[in-house]
Design a protein around this motif. Structure first.
Motif, short mmCIF file in Angstrom:
data_model
loop_
_atom_site.label_atom_id
_atom_site.label_comp_id
_atom_site.label_asym_id
_atom_site.label_seq_id
_atom_site.Cartn_x
_atom_site.Cartn_y
_atom_site.Cartn_z
N THR A 1 70.22 65.67 -28.97
CA THR A 1 71.64 65.47 -29.25
C THR A 1 71.64 63.68 -28.69
N LYS A 2 70.80 63.14 -28.04
CA LYS A 2 70.91 61.79 -27.58
C LYS A 2 70.10 60.96 -27.91
N MET A 3 68.74 61.25 -27.66
CA MET A 3 67.66 60.25 -27.86
C MET A 3 67.27 59.97 -29.28
N LEU A 4 67.06 61.12 -29.87
CA LEU A 4 66.79 61.14 -31.27
C LEU A 4 67.60 60.53 -32.19
N ILE B 1 58.76 54.67 -28.32
CA ILE B 1 58.49 54.79 -27.09
C ILE B 1 59.47 54.01 -26.28
N ASN B 2 59.90 53.01 -26.64
CA ASN B 2 60.86 52.21 -25.89
C ASN B 2 62.27 53.01 -26.02
N THR B 3 62.62 53.52 -27.38
CA THR B 3 63.88 54.40 -27.09
C THR B 3 63.80 55.51 -26.25
N LEU B 4 62.71 56.13 -25.93
CA LEU B 4 62.48 57.19 -25.01
C LEU B 4 62.44 56.60 -23.57
N LEU B 5 62.00 55.37 -23.10
CA LEU B 5 62.29 54.57 -21.99
C LEU B 5 63.52 54.56 -21.58
N ILE B 6 64.55 53.85 -22.54
CA ILE B 6 65.72 53.57 -22.35
C ILE B 6 66.76 54.90 -22.19
N TRP B 7 66.19 56.01 -22.77
CA TRP B 7 66.96 57.32 -22.56
C TRP B 7 66.65 57.75 -21.28
N ARG B 8 65.26 57.23 -20.82
CA ARG B 8 65.13 58.04 -19.08
C ARG B 8 65.90 57.03 -18.53
N ASP B 9 66.00 55.71 -18.56
CA ASP B 9 66.76 54.89 -17.73
C ASP B 9 68.39 55.06 -17.76
N GLU B 10 68.84 55.57 -18.89
CA GLU B 10 70.19 55.91 -18.90
C GLU B 10 70.77 57.09 -18.15
N ASN B 11 69.49 57.85 -17.99
CA ASN B 11 69.59 59.27 -17.26
C ASN B 11 68.75 59.34 -16.02
N GLU C 1 41.68 60.35 -19.19
CA GLU C 1 41.67 58.80 -18.66
C GLU C 1 42.04 57.77 -20.10
N ASN C 2 41.76 58.29 -21.15
CA ASN C 2 41.86 57.36 -22.16
C ASN C 2 43.24 57.45 -22.99
N LEU C 3 44.43 58.11 -22.23
CA LEU C 3 45.74 58.05 -22.59
C LEU C 3 46.44 57.13 -21.50
N ILE C 4 47.33 56.52 -22.36
CA ILE C 4 48.50 55.90 -21.50
C ILE C 4 49.37 56.79 -20.96
N ALA C 5 49.80 57.11 -19.59
CA ALA C 5 50.80 57.77 -19.21
C ALA C 5 51.86 57.06 -18.21
N LYS C 6 53.02 56.76 -18.72
CA LYS C 6 53.85 55.99 -18.05
C LYS C 6 54.85 56.99 -17.16
N ASN C 7 54.83 56.85 -15.89
CA ASN C 7 55.49 57.60 -14.86
C ASN C 7 57.07 57.57 -15.11
N LEU C 8 57.55 58.53 -15.34
CA LEU C 8 58.99 58.83 -15.54
C LEU C 8 59.67 59.10 -14.16
N GLY C 9 58.81 59.68 -13.27
CA GLY C 9 59.49 60.33 -11.91
C GLY C 9 59.60 61.81 -11.87
N ALA C 10 59.90 62.30 -10.87
CA ALA C 10 60.06 63.81 -10.67
C ALA C 10 61.39 64.15 -11.06
N MET C 11 61.52 65.17 -11.97
CA MET C 11 62.83 65.75 -12.37
C MET C 11 63.62 66.45 -11.25
N LYS C 12 65.00 66.09 -11.25
CA LYS C 12 65.57 66.71 -9.96
C LYS C 12 66.12 68.20 -10.35
N ASN C 13 65.51 68.95 -9.46
CA ASN C 13 65.97 70.45 -9.73
C ASN C 13 67.29 70.74 -8.46
N ILE C 14 68.29 71.46 -8.85
CA ILE C 14 69.55 71.61 -7.97
C ILE C 14 69.71 73.16 -8.26
#
Length: 299
Positions: free
Chosen positions: A107-110, A284-294, A150-163
Motif C-alpha cells: 500500500t505504500k512502498m510499491l 532499492i532506494n525506494t525501499l530505503l526511503i520507505w524504511r526512513d519514513e517509518n 558473504e557474497n551478498l550485500i546486506a544493508k542493516n535496517l535495524g531491529a523491528m519494534k514489537n509492542i
C-alpha cells in the motif's frame, strides 16, 4: 570462426579498402591484413580479389558478407535490448519479504516505485521462508536473519519494534502495571517459533526483563494473533507496523507503553554485481526511503 576477424572482414567489404577499414577500426593496416589471412585460412578460401587499385569480393566473400551482416544486425539488436532492459521502464523485479510487512509494502512502498516505473512487472513473494538471492531466484529481499552469505550485500535496517497490545474490553478485566504482571494473564502464543513466546522486554534506562508468556490460544501467523487480540482473547506481542492502524482506531491499546521487545533484525539484501540496472538501484532506494519514513518501527 573468430568474431573479431569477421568484424574486420565486414568493414573491409563495406569500404572496399584495407587502409580505410584500419582507420575506422583504429588498428594498423597490417593487423587488418593478418585478420583477413587468418579468416581465409580458417575457411580455406579466398575472400577478396586484391589489386593495387581495387579490392573486390570473391564468390565466397559475397556469401560470407551476407552472413556477417546478419551477425552484425543480431549483435546490435542484442546490445540495444540489453541496454533498454538496464535503463528503461521494462522487465521485472523479483522481491521477497516477510508476510508481516506485506500490507505496508503493497500500500505504500510499491505505489511509490510505480510512479517512476509504471510498466515494470513486480513479482512479490511474501513468506517467512528464506528465498535464494545469491544465485538470482530473487533480485531483492527483506530478511529477518543475520546469517547471510558473504557474497551478498546486506544493508542493516535495524531491529523491528514489537509492542504489547490488547483490546480495551480485555483490559477492563486484566490489570498490567509492571512486566511481571504478564505472567498472571492470558497471552496469545506464537506456534511458528515457540522461542518467540519468551518475551524479552526493554525500556529506556531500565534493565531488560524476560517473561515466559503462557496462554491457551495460539496461532502461527501475526495476522491470526492480531485477530485473536482484537477479539478480546488475550495479550499479544506484535510488530508495531502490524497493529498501528488498530491502535489509531482504538480497537487495540498498547500495554506497558514504555516497554518493547526486539524479535527480528531486518536486512535489505541483494547480490553483488558489477553493474546494477537503474530500475534495481531505484527499487532499492525506494525501499530505503520507505524504511526512513517509518523509522518509528525500528530500533
Amino acid at each position: 570462426m573468430n568474431l573479431t576477424h569477421l568484424e574486420t572482414f565486414l568493414k573491409v567489404a563495406q569500404l572496399k579498402n584495407f587502409s580505410a577499414a584500419a582507420e575506422q577500426l583504429d588498428v594498423s593496416k597490417g593487423l587488418v591484413s593478418r585478420h583477413i589471412k587468418s579468416l581465409e585460412s580458417d575457411l580455406t578460401c579466398t575472400l577478396f580479389h586484391r589489386t593495387t587499385r581495387s579490392v573486390t569480393l570473391t564468390e565466397a566473400g559475397r556469401e560470407l558478407l551476407d552472413t556477417a551482416q546478419k551477425i552484425e544486425e543480431l549483435t546490435l539488436k542484442a546490445s540495444k535490448s540489453i541496454q533498454d532492459l538496464l535503463a528503461e521502464d521494462r522487465g521485472d523485479i523479483r522481491f521477497t519479504a516477510p508476510s508481516s510487512l506485506g500490507s505496508q509494502l503493497c500500500t505504500k512502498m510499491l505505489p511509490e516505485y510505480k510512479k517512476q516505473y509504471p510498466n515494470m512487472k513486480i513479482n512479490l513473494e511474501l513468506t517467512t521462508a528464506l528465498k535464494d538471492v545469491e544465485f538470482g531466484e530473487f533480485d531483492v529481499a527483506l530478511r529477518a536473519h543475520e546469517d547471510l552469505p558473504e557474497n551478498l550485500i546486506a544493508k542493516n535496517l535495524g531491529a523491528m519494534k514489537n509492542i504489547l497490545v490488547a483490546s480495551p474490553d480485555w483490559l477492563t478485566q486484566n490489570v498490567i502495571k509492571v512486566p511481571e504482571d504478564i505472567q498472571n494473564v492470558e497471552c496469545i502464543q506464537n506456534t511458528l517459533n515457540p522461542t518467540w513466546n519468551n518475551w524479552s522486554l526493554f525500556s529506556n534506562g531500565r534493565q531488560d526483563v524476560l517473561i515466559r508468556s503462557q496462554g491457551k490460544y495460539s496461532c502461527s501467523s501475526y495476522e491470526g494473533i492480531k485477530a485473536l487480540a482484537t477479539a478480546h482473547m488475550g495479550l499479544a506481542n506484535l510488530p508495531l507496523p502490524i497493529v498501528e492502524e488498530l491502535l489509531d482506531s482504538g480497537r487495540l491499546v498498547r500495554v506497558l507503553p514504555e516497554w518493547h521487545s526486539l524479535q527480528h533484525h531486518f536486512y535489505l539484501v541483494y547480490a553483488k554485481q558489477r553493474f546494477y540496472p537503474k530500475k534495481l538501484r531505484d527499487f532499492i532506494n525506494t525501499l530505503l526511503i520507505w524504511r526512513d519514513e517509518n523509522s518509528r518501527w525500528f530500533v
